[in-house]
Design a protein around this motif. Structure first.
Motif, PDB file in Angstrom:
ATOM      1  N   GLU A 216      -6.144   8.313  52.206  1.00 14.21           N
ATOM      2  CA  GLU A 216      -6.315   7.393  53.332  1.00 14.21           C
ATOM      3  C   GLU A 216      -6.396   5.948  52.845  1.00 14.21           C
ATOM      4  O   GLU A 216      -5.705   5.064  53.360  1.00 14.21           O
ATOM      5  N   ASP A 217      -7.225   5.727  51.818  1.00 17.24           N
ATOM      6  CA  ASP A 217      -7.376   4.371  51.269  1.00 17.24           C
ATOM      7  C   ASP A 217      -6.063   3.886  50.655  1.00 17.24           C
ATOM      8  O   ASP A 217      -5.677   2.735  50.803  1.00 17.24           O
ATOM      9  N   THR A 220      -3.771   2.785  53.272  1.00 21.45           N
ATOM     10  CA  THR A 220      -4.162   1.472  53.795  1.00 21.45           C
ATOM     11  C   THR A 220      -3.634   0.378  52.868  1.00 21.45           C
ATOM     12  O   THR A 220      -3.063  -0.611  53.327  1.00 21.45           O
ATOM     13  N   ARG A 223       0.005  -0.036  53.275  1.00 23.54           N
ATOM     14  CA  ARG A 223       0.289  -0.703  54.541  1.00 23.54           C
ATOM     15  C   ARG A 223       0.092  -2.213  54.410  1.00 23.54           C
ATOM     16  O   ARG A 223       0.878  -2.995  54.906  1.00 23.54           O
ATOM     17  N   LEU A 229       0.121  -4.886  58.436  1.00 19.47           N
ATOM     18  CA  LEU A 229      -1.210  -4.839  59.037  1.00 19.47           C
ATOM     19  C   LEU A 229      -1.292  -5.764  60.232  1.00 19.47           C
ATOM     20  O   LEU A 229      -2.015  -6.746  60.231  1.00 19.47           O
ATOM     21  N   ALA A 278      -7.714  -4.639  60.692  1.00 23.16           N
ATOM     22  CA  ALA A 278      -7.809  -4.889  59.254  1.00 23.16           C
ATOM     23  C   ALA A 278      -9.170  -5.489  58.910  1.00 23.16           C
ATOM     24  O   ALA A 278      -9.832  -5.066  57.950  1.00 23.16           O
ATOM     25  N   ASN A 281     -11.886  -3.009  59.050  1.00 27.76           N
ATOM     26  CA  ASN A 281     -11.836  -2.235  57.819  1.00 27.76           C
ATOM     27  C   ASN A 281     -12.671  -2.911  56.725  1.00 27.76           C
ATOM     28  O   ASN A 281     -13.449  -2.268  56.021  1.00 27.76           O
TER      29      ASN A 281
END
Lengths: 393, 148
Positions: A216-217, A220, A223, A229, A278, A281
């Motif tokens: 998942e990280d 990110t 991305r 983002l 973002a 996050n």
């Protein structure tokens, strides 16, 4: 989007689809001197180019709108609309066309202006057929290069997109399926499982959860790197983001016996440039770390303030603190502080790297100060959006 | 563990709520089916968006649908969601709750704000796989209570 000239930014309206390189051979010539037009047409048609000529800018631009060309030769000095104006107007709707200014005298200021407007080269008058052929040849080389690099850029983008989708679906799906078997097994099992079986299943669930978190990280990060983002022009309220992060963290804070408070007035707002997801996050990562690397009875404090044209998010804790020699590597991908106290705390080593990428991508900075055994403070500076960006805080 | 009887639903022969799982992943279906059956629900399955739509046009609709997003193509789940939400506007169709599931993690608020902007109907709930079991079961229960 086609980038036709190094002077051009990559932002701009997308234009005509790329012609197949090596087939492109259209040239437009705009000059108020009939002799120049005739000469250009003769020389260039002889070596296989398609040439159209116009004796004024207005008609030439009109024609370019109808039928784009790869190269435009335009006289700098013309009555009514001069070469600079033509260059500017054509650039506005066709970023890929290569423009050459034909000029009797190229002064340095005029050259600078022309380059700023998006011209690629000069052709000083009078020119020989050979000079014209060489210049036009170079223009097409330049156009092909830009077209090729644009094609490559698109392929790379496409690859990044499909790769991220591939990772999400093909890598996460099987891991998730396995973890859910174990989760459901424990949830629905009507008989108590043997102690070792229970312990191993529990451990497997934890290891799978860690692996899913790493993917998942990593996604990110991918991305952010492919600049996907969110909207570059978006604005977000840092106060709302901080409040949301604090609320969401309560679930994690209670079992850890850590108190998390936001020192933000209920009506305060601090608008910054950036994507709310973002930035959420970032806040969630910092608050999450402050709880994770803490002790029962510890405190976490979240502040949003403003200093000149920057909005500042501060997350400070009374937790474990970070050894001084670890601070320089703290924002590096996969780096984790390894001490007796941090042993066994789950983490991917990507959280702070993600924070740094996001914050710096938005033109901000992230800093840390820490005292081992006493706690850490993370400070995020972000450019404020607009004048009245902060009220009441 | 929790073996409580589910609320009786109007659609199933045995008076229990009927749930349709639409997903191309056999393993996910197997464990989710086991989980829901242990809770007393009647579970059926469709392996694709196309199969789901075919079933829905032939059979009485279920009380709730667990719907994967990426199946035969990446928007297959959205299409099923769209069809059901519009189709269930007819009075006899009743209300079918939809819980969307996916391996892809995106802030659901963000994801469905976008869906809303392009005229899509948003599902009732969204879960990332693997399911957070207590939260998933709680959601299913409360959605079924609402629709009864």
């Amino acid at each position: 989007m086609v980038t036709g000239d190094p002077m051009q930014t990559t932002d701009g309206p997308s234009v005509t689809p790329l012609a197949e390189p090596r087939e492109a051979k259209r040239i437009l010539v705009i000059d108020d001197d009939e002799v120049t037009l005739l000469m250009c047409r003769r020389i260039l048609e002889k070596i296989g180019y398609e040439v159209e000529t116009f004796d004024n800018g207005v008609q030439g631009i009109q024609r370019l709108r109808e039928a784009p060309a790869q190269v435009l030769l335009v006289d700098l000095k013309m009555p009514q609309m001069d070469g600079l104006q033509v260059t500017e107007q054509v650039r506005a709707f066709d970023p890929s066309i290569i423009i050459v200014l034909i000029t009797g005298y190229a002064t340095i200021p005029a050259a600078v202006d022309a380059m700023k407007a998006g011209a690629y080269d000069f052709l000083p008058k009078p020119f020989t057929p050979e000079e014209l052929r060489i210049t036009v040849g170079r223009c097409f080389e330049r156009w092909f290069l830009a077209a090729e690099s644009e094609k490559l850029r698109r392929q790379k983008e496409e690859l990044q997109r499909t790769f991220a989708t591939f990772v999400s679906h093909q890598l996460k799906a099987p891991l998730g399926a396995v973890k859910q078997y174990l989760d459901v097994l424990l949830h629905t099992s009507s008989h108590p499982l043997p102690e070792t079986a229970l312990a191993w299943i529990t451990r497997s669930q934890e290891r799978l959860a860690e692996m899913l978190a790493i993917i998942e990280d990593w996604l990110t990060l991918a991305r952010i790197e492919s600049e996907r983002l969110g909207d570059k022009d978006a604005t977000a309220d840092l106060c709302a983001i901080a409040r949301k992060a604090v609320d969401a963290a309560q679930e994690q804070a209670q079992p850890a016996q850590v108190s998390v408070d936001a020192q933000i007035a209920p009506d305060a707002a601090a608008w910054v440039r950036g994507d709310a997801v973002a930035l959420g996050n970032v806040a969630a990562n910092l608050v999450g770390n402050a709880i994770k690397y803490n002790r029962p009875g510890g405190r976490v404090r979240v502040d949003v303030t403003r200093e000149r044209d920057m909005a500042i998010l501060t997350v400070s804790d009374t937790g474990l603190g970070i050894p001084q020699d670890c601070l320089p590597q703290l924002f590096t991908e996969f780096f984790r502080v390894k001490t007796d106290e941090t042993h066994g705390i789950p983490g991917t080593g990507l959280g702070l790297a993600i924070c740094k990428k996001i914050v710096e991508g938005l033109g901000g900075t992230i800093r840390v100060s820490s005292t081992l055994g006493a706690g850490s403070t993370f400070t995020v500076h972000l450019p404020a959006a607009g004048e009245s960006a902060l009220r009441g805080a | 563990m929790a073996q409580e009887q589910a609320r009786p639903g109007q659609n199933s022969a045995r008076g229990r709520s009927k749930i349709l799982i639409v997903d191309d992943d056999d393993d996910f279906c197997a464990s989710t089916t086991a989980l829901l059956e242990a809770e007393g629900y009647v579970v059926a399955r469709a392996k694709s968006g196309k199969e789901a739509l075919a079933r829905l046009s032939q059979e009485a609709p279920p009380d709730l649908i667990v719907l994967d997003i990426m199946m035969e193509h990446i928007w297959a789940g959205y299409e099923v969601n769209q069809a059901i939400k519009f189709g269930s506007r007819s009075p006899q169709a009743g209300r079918v709750s939809i819980v969307m599931v996916s391996s892809v993690t995106i802030d659901p608020a963000e994801r469905f704000r976008w869906a809303g902007e392009v005229g899509m109907v948003t599902p009732d709930e969204y879960f990332t796989k693997p399911l957070d079991i207590p939260r998933f079961l709680g959601t299913v229960k409360s959605l079924l209570r609402q629709s009864s």
